[in-house]
Design a protein around this motif. Structure first.
Motif, mmCIF file in Angstrom:
data_model
loop_
_atom_site.group_PDB
_atom_site.id
_atom_site.type_symbol
_atom_site.label_atom_id
_atom_site.label_comp_id
_atom_site.label_asym_id
_atom_site.label_seq_id
_atom_site.Cartn_x
_atom_site.Cartn_y
_atom_site.Cartn_z
ATOM 1 N N ALA A 200 11.375 -12.989 64.585
ATOM 2 C CA ALA A 200 11.136 -13.042 63.135
ATOM 3 C C ALA A 200 12.460 -13.056 62.374
ATOM 4 N N GLY A 201 13.545 -12.683 63.069
ATOM 5 C CA GLY A 201 14.847 -12.715 62.416
ATOM 6 C C GLY A 201 15.531 -11.362 62.305
ATOM 7 N N PHE A 202 14.832 -10.290 62.716
ATOM 8 C CA PHE A 202 15.514 -8.990 62.727
ATOM 9 C C PHE A 202 16.662 -8.999 63.743
ATOM 10 N N GLU A 203 16.532 -9.813 64.764
ATOM 11 C CA GLU A 203 17.476 -9.884 65.895
ATOM 12 C C GLU A 203 17.481 -8.625 66.744
ATOM 13 N N ARG A 204 17.596 -7.467 66.077
ATOM 14 C CA ARG A 204 17.668 -6.207 66.831
ATOM 15 C C ARG A 204 16.647 -5.212 66.271
ATOM 16 N N VAL A 205 15.710 -4.775 67.086
ATOM 17 C CA VAL A 205 14.707 -3.801 66.637
ATOM 18 C C VAL A 205 14.557 -2.681 67.659
ATOM 19 N N TYR A 206 14.092 -1.527 67.169
ATOM 20 C CA TYR A 206 13.734 -0.459 68.101
ATOM 21 C C TYR A 206 12.529 0.286 67.562
ATOM 22 N N GLU A 207 11.815 0.920 68.486
ATOM 23 C CA GLU A 207 10.622 1.681 68.100
ATOM 24 C C GLU A 207 10.519 2.913 68.993
ATOM 25 N N ILE A 208 10.211 4.032 68.375
ATOM 26 C CA ILE A 208 9.952 5.258 69.143
ATOM 27 C C ILE A 208 8.514 5.644 68.810
ATOM 28 N N ALA A 209 7.612 5.495 69.758
ATOM 29 C CA ALA A 209 6.185 5.631 69.440
ATOM 30 C C ALA A 209 5.365 5.907 70.694
ATOM 31 N N PRO A 210 4.093 6.306 70.508
ATOM 32 C CA PRO A 210 3.248 6.577 71.674
ATOM 33 C C PRO A 210 2.939 5.316 72.480
ATOM 34 N N VAL A 211 2.865 5.508 73.775
ATOM 35 C CA VAL A 211 2.516 4.443 74.718
ATOM 36 C C VAL A 211 1.375 5.004 75.577
ATOM 37 N N PHE A 212 0.363 4.189 75.815
ATOM 38 C CA PHE A 212 -0.814 4.664 76.554
ATOM 39 C C PHE A 212 -0.948 3.936 77.885
ATOM 40 N N ARG A 213 -1.181 4.672 78.945
ATOM 41 C CA ARG A 213 -1.359 4.068 80.269
ATOM 42 C C ARG A 213 -2.563 4.704 80.963
ATOM 43 N N ALA A 214 -3.566 3.870 81.264
ATOM 44 C CA ALA A 214 -4.760 4.383 81.948
ATOM 45 C C ALA A 214 -4.530 4.411 83.458
ATOM 46 N N GLU A 215 -3.487 5.145 83.853
ATOM 47 C CA GLU A 215 -3.164 5.258 85.279
ATOM 48 C C GLU A 215 -3.698 6.587 85.768
ATOM 49 N N LYS A 216 -4.447 6.565 86.878
ATOM 50 C CA LYS A 216 -4.946 7.841 87.407
ATOM 51 C C LYS A 216 -3.918 8.459 88.341
#
Ligand code: 4AD
Ligand code: MG
Length: 437
Positions: A200-216
């Motif tokens: 989109a043109g930001f070139e550099r982005v970061y995110e700190i957020a929840p990630v979900f994994r349905a791993e048993k």
């Protein structure tokens, strides 16, 4: 009177009246003397009651007080050599604000080791133990250092949807969500969106957020919900540029934490080595080393297992005196379709894992940004790229070469403090068995 924090009380207050409020972490009765240790967010202060000098009312209240009750005390400060911080308060008023039931379901003194599952059931009480709380003070500092680092490197913080229609990770399972009359899932990574925002043109982005994994997975390092630290950057020359950024982040965090969290590090008996230069070793080379040095044979197309990662950590410490290592050039068979392959080496990817003290904390790669090649790679993995229109579109209208990393914050805290279990590093863990509190 205005409340003062325990740690702000010093000898300069001697003879002056103060008001303190907090939890009672200890009670001692020595016949003629009764002591309460009051704890607030800053630390502790001793309240000393020479029984004969106290009013009947104060002593009646004092007798009611149980451990972990919330109280307020107003009184004069005096120097006391035997008191933990050299000062104590002689109360003139004592108020029991909220009485704690007895017994407390956990030992908070740290003397008796409670079962982790009991500690997690009563997490808010477990956190009254200064050592448990310290983990999250450090985590909070780490969070700030991470945002400072990315900000200083020209990255924009983004927040992307956690309810999605599809993902791009291989193998990782998705949690279904009841979304009106449609099929939806909890996001297993911000992968699609961070690539989208580079383009989109930001070139550099970061995110700190929840990630979900349905791993048993019932291991000491897997959660079903964790905090992902993700970044993505454009106009890279190759995956080494991406490794340089995450290496810089690790160095920046450790330097900052060593300055700001020295007492907490002491509590945990840790003294992390700030990386000078993180070694970058190809997977094929690592496999040779593991076979020769540890007799650990890993098939050509397989990933390292937990034991393999542990050996890698040991080897790096011995050979380079470093705690971190990049394992590079992962086999194509083990990586998702969007990882770029090196020119003329279709069996490899321009990807890497970052291992800290023998545990994977991050995975990254240069992404394939050339639409036709990406489409071909998807096909090889049995993925229909055109069915993922909003992902496919990213590459059709000007996409720079780019790459990025996903790092698990919880695992990073676990490895930093050498905790036995990743669940200790997260306030309220979610795993296949645990959904409360
Ligand atoms: O290795 P993963 O699955 O990689 C990705 O999500 C890619 N999109 C990253 C990229 O940009 N190429 O997850 C990244 C990191 C892991 O290295 C690990 O630290 C953490 O997330 N992680 C977990 N932490 C706790 N519990 C789990 N179940 C985790 N799964 C991954
Ligand atoms: Mg990984």
């Amino acid at each position: 009177m205005e409340r003062i924090l325990a740690n702000d009380i010093g000898e300069r207050h001697a003879g002056k009246s103060v008001l303190v409020s907090g939890w009672v972490s200890d009670i001692r009765d020595l016949g003629g003397l009764k002591f309460l240790i009051l704890k607030d967010r800053s630390g502790t202060i001793q309240i000393t009651m020479p029984k004969k000098e106290m009013t009947k009312e104060i002593m009646e209240t004092a007798e009611q007080i149980t451990k972990e009750s919330v109280i307020s005390a107003e009184g004069k400060v005096q120097g006391a050599k035997q008191a933990p911080r050299g000062v104590e308060i002689i109360p003139e008023k004592l108020q029991l604000i909220s009485k704690a039931q007895a017994p407390i379901p956990l030992d908070l003194s740290g003397k008796i080791k409670s079962d982790l599952s009991v500690r997690l059931d009563y997490r808010f009480l477990d956190l009254r133990n200064p050592k448990s709380l310290a983990i999250f003070k450090i985590r909070s500092k780490m969070f700030k250092l991470i945002t400072d680092f990315y900000d200083s490197q020209g990255f924009t913080a983004i927040q992307t949807p956690k309810i999605t229609s599809a993902g791009v990770e291989s193998g990782a399972e998705l949690f279904p969500v009841v979304y009106f009359d449609k099929e939806a899932f909890l996001s297993q990574s911000p992968q699609i969106y961070k690539q989208m925002m580079v383009c989109a043109g930001f070139e550099r982005v970061y995110e700190i957020a929840p990630v979900f994994r349905a791993e048993k997975s019932h291991t000491t390092r897997h959660l079903t919900e964790f905090t992902g630290v993700d970044f993505e950057m454009g106009f890279i020359r190759g995956e080494n540029d991406v490794m340089d950024v995450i290496e810089g982040m690790c160095r920046y965090i450790l330097e900052g934490l060593k300055k700001e969290c020295a007492p907490e590090f002491e509590m945990f008996g840790v003294n992390p080595t700030i990386p000078k230069k993180i070694p970058r070793i190809e997977m094929s080379e690592i496999k040779k080393i593991l076979a020769e040095k540890y007799g650990k044979k890993i098939p050509e197309d397989e990933d390292l297992d937990a034991e393999g990662e542990e050996f890698v950590g040991k080897y790096i410490k011995e050979k380079y005196n470093e705690e971190f290592v990049f394992v590079t050039a992962y086999p194509w068979k083990k990586r998702p379709f969007y990882h770029m392959r090196p020119e003329g080496k279709a069996d490899l990817t321009k990807s890497f894992d970052l291992i800290w003290n023998g545990v994977e904390i991050a995975t990254g790669a240069q992404r394939e940004h050339r639409y036709e090649i990406l489409k071909q790679q998807a096909k090889e993995k049995g993925v229909d790229l055109d069915a993922m229109k909003s992902y496919a579109d990213i590459f059709k209208y000007g996409a720079p070469p780019h790459g990025g990393v996903g790092l698990g914050l919880d695992r990073m805290v676990e490895q930093l403090l050498k905790l036995d279990n990743v669940r200790e590093a997260i306030l309220l863990p979610r795993d296949p068995e645990r959904l409360t509190p």
